[in-house]
Design an enzyme around this catalytic site. Structure first.
Site, PDB file in Angstrom:
ATOM      1  N   PRO A   1     -20.139 -25.042   8.650  1.00  0.00           N
ATOM      2  CA  PRO A   1     -21.507 -25.039   8.098  1.00  0.00           C
ATOM      3  C   PRO A   1     -22.309 -23.930   8.612  1.00  0.00           C
ATOM      4  O   PRO A   1     -22.953 -23.161   7.813  1.00  0.00           O
ATOM      5  CB  PRO A   1     -21.856 -26.301   8.451  1.00  0.00           C
ATOM      6  CG  PRO A   1     -20.766 -27.121   8.998  1.00  0.00           C
ATOM      7  CD  PRO A   1     -19.573 -26.193   9.291  1.00  0.00           C
TER       8      PRO A   1
ATOM      9  N   THR B   1      -6.426  -3.325   6.507  1.00  0.00           N
ATOM     10  CA  THR B   1      -6.339  -4.580   6.234  1.00  0.00           C
ATOM     11  C   THR B   1      -6.889  -5.622   7.362  1.00  0.00           C
ATOM     12  O   THR B   1      -7.039  -5.048   8.316  1.00  0.00           O
ATOM     13  CB  THR B   1      -5.173  -4.947   5.461  1.00  0.00           C
ATOM     14  OG1 THR B   1      -5.246  -6.105   4.928  1.00  0.00           O
ATOM     15  CG2 THR B   1      -3.867  -4.948   6.531  1.00  0.00           C
TER      16      THR B   1
ATOM     17  N   SER C   1       0.873  -1.225  -0.117  1.00  0.00           N
ATOM     18  CA  SER C   1      -0.021   0.134   0.129  1.00  0.00           C
ATOM     19  C   SER C   1       0.848   1.423   0.072  1.00  0.00           C
ATOM     20  O   SER C   1       0.371   2.260  -0.892  1.00  0.00           O
ATOM     21  CB  SER C   1      -1.055   0.005   1.253  1.00  0.00           C
ATOM     22  OG  SER C   1      -1.848  -1.116   0.910  1.00  0.00           O
TER      23      SER C   1
ATOM     24  N   LYS D   1     -11.109  -5.019   9.645  1.00  0.00           N
ATOM     25  CA  LYS D   1     -12.215  -4.450   8.637  1.00  0.00           C
ATOM     26  C   LYS D   1     -13.273  -4.478   9.166  1.00  0.00           C
ATOM     27  O   LYS D   1     -14.126  -3.562   9.067  1.00  0.00           O
ATOM     28  CB  LYS D   1     -12.228  -5.268   7.295  1.00  0.00           C
ATOM     29  CG  LYS D   1     -11.052  -5.010   6.614  1.00  0.00           C
ATOM     30  CD  LYS D   1     -11.220  -5.876   5.277  1.00  0.00           C
ATOM     31  CE  LYS D   1      -9.812  -5.753   4.285  1.00  0.00           C
ATOM     32  NZ  LYS D   1      -9.951  -6.398   3.083  1.00  0.00           N
TER      33      LYS D   1
ATOM     34  N   GLY E   1      -4.442 -10.783  -6.612  1.00  0.00           N
ATOM     35  CA  GLY E   1      -4.776  -9.894  -5.558  1.00  0.00           C
ATOM     36  C   GLY E   1      -4.420  -8.253  -5.927  1.00  0.00           C
ATOM     37  O   GLY E   1      -4.955  -7.455  -5.380  1.00  0.00           O
TER      38      GLY E   1
ATOM     39  N   GLY F   1     -15.631 -14.879   4.637  1.00  0.00           N
ATOM     40  CA  GLY F   1     -15.389 -13.641   5.808  1.00  0.00           C
ATOM     41  C   GLY F   1     -15.629 -12.296   5.173  1.00  0.00           C
ATOM     42  O   GLY F   1     -16.371 -12.179   4.115  1.00  0.00           O
TER      43      GLY F   1
ATOM     44  N   ASP G   1     -13.039  -2.256  -1.683  1.00  0.00           N
ATOM     45  CA  ASP G   1     -13.037  -3.578  -1.809  1.00  0.00           C
ATOM     46  C   ASP G   1     -14.119  -3.664  -2.881  1.00  0.00           C
ATOM     47  O   ASP G   1     -13.862  -4.065  -4.102  1.00  0.00           O
ATOM     48  CB  ASP G   1     -12.930  -4.573  -0.908  1.00  0.00           C
ATOM     49  CG  ASP G   1     -11.684  -4.585  -0.082  1.00  0.00           C
ATOM     50  OD1 ASP G   1     -10.621  -4.207  -0.581  1.00  0.00           O
ATOM     51  OD2 ASP G   1     -11.627  -5.141   1.186  1.00  0.00           O
TER      52      ASP G   1
END
Length: 279
Positions: free
Chosen positions: A153, A66, A22, A70, A240, A128, A104
Site C-alpha cells: 500500500p 536492465t 539484447s 535502472k 515484451g 516499480g 523504455d
C-alpha cells in the site's frame, strides 16, 4: 575496422543476464549499418555498477541497462527528461560527457502507437521502474485515468502521488489481482508471471467490457498465462518483445547516431527465438 582494443564496444548489464536478447538485437542493428562493433552480456549487481562503469576505457560507446540496475544507472550521468521524471535509466551513452536515457518510455509509446491505441483509461500492474515508464507512455498517449495494482500500500500511494503530481493523470491504487475497472481499455503488466498467476481469476480480463489490449512486458517464457488468457478472450496481445525491440531502436540511434528500422531488429530477434526453440 579491424577487431582489436579500440573496436567500439557496448553491452547489456544486469542480473540475471544470460538469456538476454539484447546482443542479438544490437548486433543486427550494427550489421545493418555496416558497423564492426562488439556487444556482450555482463552480469552485474547494483553494488558492482559504479566501479564497473568508472573502469571502462574509451572504446566503450554505450550500455543497455536492465534490472536491477535502472535506478542506479539514473545517477551515473547527465539525465534526459524521462530519467528525471521516472528515476530510472536503461541506457548509458559515453562521450565527452556521460549521458543517461530512459528509452523504455519511447519504446512503449512507439509500440502502442504501432497498434493505433488511443485510450483514456488504463491499468498498470506493478509500481516499480518499468511501471513508471509505462505510466509516462500512457499519459503521453492520452490516458487520463490509471489504475495501478500492487501488493504494498505504501508503494502504491507513492506511485499515485508521483503520477498525479508529475503526469497530471488521476490514479486509482488497487490491490494486486483486483477486478479491473470496467472502463479499462489497455492493461499493462510489469510483474513476473509467478506474481500474477494466482490472481488471474479475480483479474478476469475476459469480463472487462472495454478492454482491447493486454501488454505483458515479459517475453520469456511466452506466452505467459496472462497473455494466453487474453488471447483466448480475443484481445490483442503485445509482449515484451514489442517493448524490447522498439526501445532498442532508440538505443542503437543513441549509440551510433544512425537509425535502424524496427523491422530489421524484430526479424533478428524472432529468428533467434526460433533457433532457441529448435535447439
Amino acid at each position: 575496422m579491424t577487431p582489436g582494443h579500440n573496436r567500439p564496444r557496448a553491452a547489456v548489464v544486469g542480473s540475471p543476464i544470460a538469456h538476454s536478447l539484447s546482443p542479438v538485437i544490437q548486433l543486427a542493428g550494427y550489421a545493418h549499418l555496416g558497423l564492426d562493433w562488439g556487444y556482450e552480456r555482463i552480469e552485474l549487481r547494483p553494488d558492482q555498477f559504479d566501479g564497473f562503469i568508472d573502469g571502462l576505457d574509451d572504446s566503450w560507446r554505450g550500455l543497455s541497462v536492465t534490472m536491477p540496475l535502472k535506478e542506479r544507472a539514473a545517477a551515473c550521468g547527465l539525465p534526459d527528461d524521462d530519467v528525471v521524471l521516472t528515476g530510472a535509466a536503461n541506457t548509458v551513452v559515453f562521450g565527452e560527457q556521460r549521458r543517461v536515457y530512459n528509452t523504455d518510455t519511447l519504446g512503449l509509446v512507439d509500440a502502442m502507437a504501432a497498434e493505433g491505441l488511443a485510450v483514456r483509461v488504463g491499468t498498470v500492474i506493478g509500481n516499480g521502474a518499468t511501471a513508471r515508464s509505462v505510466a509516462v507512455a500512457l499519459a503521453r498517449g492520452g490516458v487520463r485515468l490509471i489504475e495501478v495494482q500492487g501488493r504494498n500500500p505504501e508503494r502504491l500511494r507513492a506511485f499515485r502521488d508521483w503520477a498525479e503530481g508529475s503526469l497530471g493523470v488521476e490514479v486509482q491504487p488497487r490491490s494486486l489481482g483486483a477486478p479491473l475497472d470496467p472502463a479499462t481499455e489497455v492493461l499493462v503488466s510489469t510483474v513476473p508471471s509467478a506474481a500474477l498467476n494466482t490472481h488471474l481469476d479475480t483479474l478476469a480480463v475476459e469480463f472487462c467490457p472495454a478492454l482491447r489490449v493486454v501488454f505483458d512486458v515479459i517475453y520469456h517464457p511466452w506466452p505467459t498465462p496472462l497473455a494466453g488468457r487474453a488471447a483466448s478472450a480475443g484481445l490483442r496481445v503485445l509482449s515484451g518483445l514489442d517493448l524490447l525491440v522498439h526501445q532498442a531502436a532508440h538505443q542503437v540511434r543513441l549509440f551510433t547516431g544512425s537509425e535502424v528500422p524496427v523491422a530489421v531488429l524484430m526479424s533478428a530477434v524472432r529468428a533467434e527465438l526460433q533457433r532457441r526453440g529448435a535447439s
